[in-house]
Motif scaffolding. Sequence first.
Motif, PDB file in Angstrom:
ATOM      1  N   ASP A 283    -101.494  16.646  -0.763  1.00  0.00           N
ATOM      2  CA  ASP A 283    -102.228  17.300   0.332  1.00  0.00           C
ATOM      3  C   ASP A 283    -102.641  16.336   1.434  1.00  0.00           C
ATOM      4  OD1 ASP A 283    -102.092  19.692  -1.064  1.00  0.00           O
ATOM      5  OD2 ASP A 283    -103.981  19.328  -2.124  1.00  0.00           O
ATOM      6  N   ILE A 284    -102.240  15.075   1.337  1.00  0.00           N
ATOM      7  CA  ILE A 284    -102.665  14.121   2.364  1.00  0.00           C
ATOM      8  C   ILE A 284    -102.000  14.435   3.696  1.00  0.00           C
ATOM      9  CG2 ILE A 284    -102.960  12.320   0.629  1.00  0.00           C
ATOM     10  CD1 ILE A 284    -100.514  10.928   1.921  1.00  0.00           C
ATOM     11  N   GLU A 285    -102.662  14.018   4.766  1.00  0.00           N
ATOM     12  CA  GLU A 285    -102.126  14.175   6.112  1.00  0.00           C
ATOM     13  C   GLU A 285    -101.957  12.790   6.726  1.00  0.00           C
ATOM     14  OE1 GLU A 285    -104.677  16.689   8.315  1.00  0.00           O
ATOM     15  OE2 GLU A 285    -104.610  18.332   6.853  1.00  0.00           O
ATOM     16  N   THR A 286    -100.760  12.464   7.151  1.00  0.00           N
ATOM     17  CA  THR A 286    -100.480  11.136   7.687  1.00  0.00           C
ATOM     18  C   THR A 286     -99.389  11.219   8.729  1.00  0.00           C
ATOM     19  OG1 THR A 286     -99.683   8.911   7.136  1.00  0.00           O
ATOM     20  CG2 THR A 286     -98.887  10.732   5.776  1.00  0.00           C
ATOM     21  N   ASP A 287     -99.403  10.277   9.675  1.00  0.00           N
ATOM     22  CA  ASP A 287     -98.370  10.210  10.706  1.00  0.00           C
ATOM     23  C   ASP A 287     -97.089   9.556  10.200  1.00  0.00           C
ATOM     24  OD1 ASP A 287    -100.062  11.369  12.556  1.00  0.00           O
ATOM     25  OD2 ASP A 287    -100.871   9.438  13.208  1.00  0.00           O
ATOM     26  N   SER A 288     -97.178   8.870   9.076  1.00  0.00           N
ATOM     27  CA  SER A 288     -96.021   8.147   8.558  1.00  0.00           C
ATOM     28  C   SER A 288     -95.153   9.075   7.708  1.00  0.00           C
ATOM     29  CB  SER A 288     -96.485   6.950   7.716  1.00  0.00           C
ATOM     30  OG  SER A 288     -95.379   6.354   7.070  1.00  0.00           O
ATOM     31  N   ARG A 289     -93.928   9.271   8.141  1.00  0.00           N
ATOM     32  CA  ARG A 289     -92.998  10.121   7.396  1.00  0.00           C
ATOM     33  C   ARG A 289     -92.711   9.540   6.025  1.00  0.00           C
ATOM     34  NH1 ARG A 289     -87.824   9.477   6.567  1.00  0.00           N
ATOM     35  NH2 ARG A 289     -87.782   7.747   8.047  1.00  0.00           N
ATOM     36  N   VAL A 290     -92.573   8.220   5.948  1.00  0.00           N
ATOM     37  CA  VAL A 290     -92.261   7.576   4.673  1.00  0.00           C
ATOM     38  C   VAL A 290     -93.438   7.688   3.713  1.00  0.00           C
ATOM     39  CG1 VAL A 290     -91.628   5.400   3.555  1.00  0.00           C
ATOM     40  CG2 VAL A 290     -90.652   5.990   5.778  1.00  0.00           C
ATOM     41  N   LEU A 291     -94.653   7.465   4.213  1.00  0.00           N
ATOM     42  CA  LEU A 291     -95.831   7.582   3.360  1.00  0.00           C
ATOM     43  C   LEU A 291     -95.992   9.012   2.853  1.00  0.00           C
ATOM     44  CD1 LEU A 291     -98.333   6.365   2.092  1.00  0.00           C
ATOM     45  CD2 LEU A 291     -99.552   6.759   4.248  1.00  0.00           C
ATOM     46  N   GLN A 292     -95.733   9.988   3.715  1.00  0.00           N
ATOM     47  CA  GLN A 292     -95.826  11.383   3.301  1.00  0.00           C
ATOM     48  C   GLN A 292     -94.813  11.687   2.191  1.00  0.00           C
ATOM     49  OE1 GLN A 292     -98.024  13.940   5.056  1.00  0.00           O
ATOM     50  NE2 GLN A 292     -97.678  14.567   2.937  1.00  0.00           N
ATOM     51  N   ARG A 293     -93.614  11.173   2.358  1.00  0.00           N
ATOM     52  CA  ARG A 293     -92.585  11.388   1.332  1.00  0.00           C
ATOM     53  C   ARG A 293     -92.971  10.722   0.016  1.00  0.00           C
ATOM     54  NH1 ARG A 293     -86.208   9.581   2.017  1.00  0.00           N
ATOM     55  NH2 ARG A 293     -85.399  10.709   0.208  1.00  0.00           N
ATOM     56  N   ALA A 294     -93.502   9.505   0.109  1.00  0.00           N
ATOM     57  CA  ALA A 294     -93.914   8.795  -1.108  1.00  0.00           C
ATOM     58  C   ALA A 294     -95.046   9.527  -1.815  1.00  0.00           C
ATOM     59  CB  ALA A 294     -94.341   7.372  -0.750  1.00  0.00           C
ATOM     60  N   ALA A 295     -96.002  10.042  -1.040  1.00  0.00           N
ATOM     61  CA  ALA A 295     -97.117  10.771  -1.635  1.00  0.00           C
ATOM     62  C   ALA A 295     -96.630  12.046  -2.321  1.00  0.00           C
ATOM     63  CB  ALA A 295     -98.148  11.108  -0.562  1.00  0.00           C
ATOM     64  N   ASN A 296     -95.652  12.708  -1.725  1.00  0.00           N
ATOM     65  CA  ASN A 296     -95.093  13.907  -2.344  1.00  0.00           C
ATOM     66  C   ASN A 296     -94.394  13.577  -3.659  1.00  0.00           C
ATOM     67  OD1 ASN A 296     -96.008  15.517  -0.258  1.00  0.00           O
ATOM     68  ND2 ASN A 296     -94.088  15.410   0.888  1.00  0.00           N
ATOM     69  N   LEU A 297     -93.707  12.445  -3.701  1.00  0.00           N
ATOM     70  CA  LEU A 297     -93.055  12.030  -4.950  1.00  0.00           C
ATOM     71  C   LEU A 297     -94.094  11.767  -6.037  1.00  0.00           C
ATOM     72  CD1 LEU A 297     -90.264   9.635  -3.605  1.00  0.00           C
ATOM     73  CD2 LEU A 297     -89.930  11.868  -4.670  1.00  0.00           C
ATOM     74  N   LEU A 298     -95.198  11.142  -5.653  1.00  0.00           N
ATOM     75  CA  LEU A 298     -96.266  10.899  -6.624  1.00  0.00           C
ATOM     76  C   LEU A 298     -96.859  12.215  -7.120  1.00  0.00           C
ATOM     77  CD1 LEU A 298     -98.145   7.894  -4.971  1.00  0.00           C
ATOM     78  CD2 LEU A 298     -96.824   7.836  -7.081  1.00  0.00           C
ATOM     79  N   ALA A 299     -97.069  13.146  -6.189  1.00  0.00           N
ATOM     80  CA  ALA A 299     -97.650  14.432  -6.578  1.00  0.00           C
ATOM     81  C   ALA A 299     -96.722  15.203  -7.511  1.00  0.00           C
ATOM     82  CB  ALA A 299     -97.958  15.261  -5.331  1.00  0.00           C
ATOM     83  N   GLU A 300     -95.416  14.977  -7.358  1.00  0.00           N
ATOM     84  CA  GLU A 300     -94.437  15.656  -8.213  1.00  0.00           C
ATOM     85  C   GLU A 300     -94.175  14.900  -9.511  1.00  0.00           C
ATOM     86  OE1 GLU A 300     -91.124  15.884  -5.639  1.00  0.00           O
ATOM     87  OE2 GLU A 300     -92.031  17.378  -4.289  1.00  0.00           O
ATOM     88  N   ALA A 301     -94.923  13.805  -9.724  1.00  0.00           N
ATOM     89  CA  ALA A 301     -94.795  12.994 -10.941  1.00  0.00           C
ATOM     90  C   ALA A 301     -93.380  12.447 -11.103  1.00  0.00           C
ATOM     91  CB  ALA A 301     -95.201  13.804 -12.174  1.00  0.00           C
ATOM     92  N   ALA A 302     -92.799  11.979 -10.005  1.00  0.00           N
ATOM     93  CA  ALA A 302     -91.478  11.359 -10.083  1.00  0.00           C
ATOM     94  C   ALA A 302     -91.570  10.065 -10.872  1.00  0.00           C
ATOM     95  CB  ALA A 302     -90.945  11.092  -8.675  1.00  0.00           C
ATOM     96  N   SER A 303     -90.464   9.644 -11.453  1.00  0.00           N
ATOM     97  CA  SER A 303     -90.452   8.428 -12.255  1.00  0.00           C
ATOM     98  C   SER A 303     -90.551   7.196 -11.362  1.00  0.00           C
ATOM     99  CB  SER A 303     -89.174   8.358 -13.089  1.00  0.00           C
ATOM    100  OG  SER A 303     -88.041   8.193 -12.249  1.00  0.00           O
TER     101      SER A 303
END
Length: 273
Positions: free
Chosen positions: A97-117
């Motif tokens: 649910d974070i809001e950030t201007d960085s596309r890469v950070l947003q993608r990384a946060a989504n991977l963490l939220a999805e419990a990626a390996s």
Amino acid sequence: MDFASLLGIISGIALIVVAIFLGGNPDVFINVPGLMIVAGGTIAATLLTVQFRDVLNAFRAAWIVFTRDKTNAQEMIDTMLELSRISHRHGLLMLGDIETDSRVLQRAANLLAEAASEQVIRNTLQNEIDSLIARHHTVQDVFRKMAMYAPAFGMLGTLIGLIQMLSALQDPETIGPAMAIALLTTFYGSLLATVVFLPIAGKLRARTLSEVTNLEIIREGCISILTNDHYAHVYEQLSSYLPEANRKPLRMGSKQKTETGDSSKPKPQGNKA
């Protein structure tokens, strides 16, 4: 705005112009055919070497150098520490649910939220780093090529001027002015290469290194968050990307100042990469 870049190029050109005015008549340094040979030839050779799209991207990136401040590694470290705090308090799912201007950070946060390996996160962010380096290398290469072509066309213009001068040796009074005009194209080529093209390429390379550092901070920070490292451990690992003199002291507990304020709606302000 990056005032260092703007100040550098303005001061370099200004010093040369002042030296020309102090040396005598500045009109002798103006030669339209010479400018046409150097500028036109440099652009033509560059377009023959690289794609037109890459040339446009290069000049767009050069504009960014003068209008956008350098990315700040300390701010990115603070952002990752805030994400670590959120994950410990509310779990990894909240990071989606974070809001950030960085596309890469947003993608990384989504991977963490999805419990990626860990391997998926590491590979994904490493691909982002490799892709950024490749894109930026292409942009830098455009200006390096222009810095190489400009003096070459300057010498070509000098040869043309010398040929024209030698064809009129029957009039000795024209030799001096003709020689000066012939040498002007070499001056134009050297000026463009050393004051414009090479400094821009160097500044773009420095900007690339800064952005790569930010992406590496995101990568290592995400892996630390995924493995549930302690807040202090995340800080120690990420602070190694900064010189020791520039590292902010770690504040724990209630004294810790965060970027978001309301942990229910986190808004880490990551830098664009």
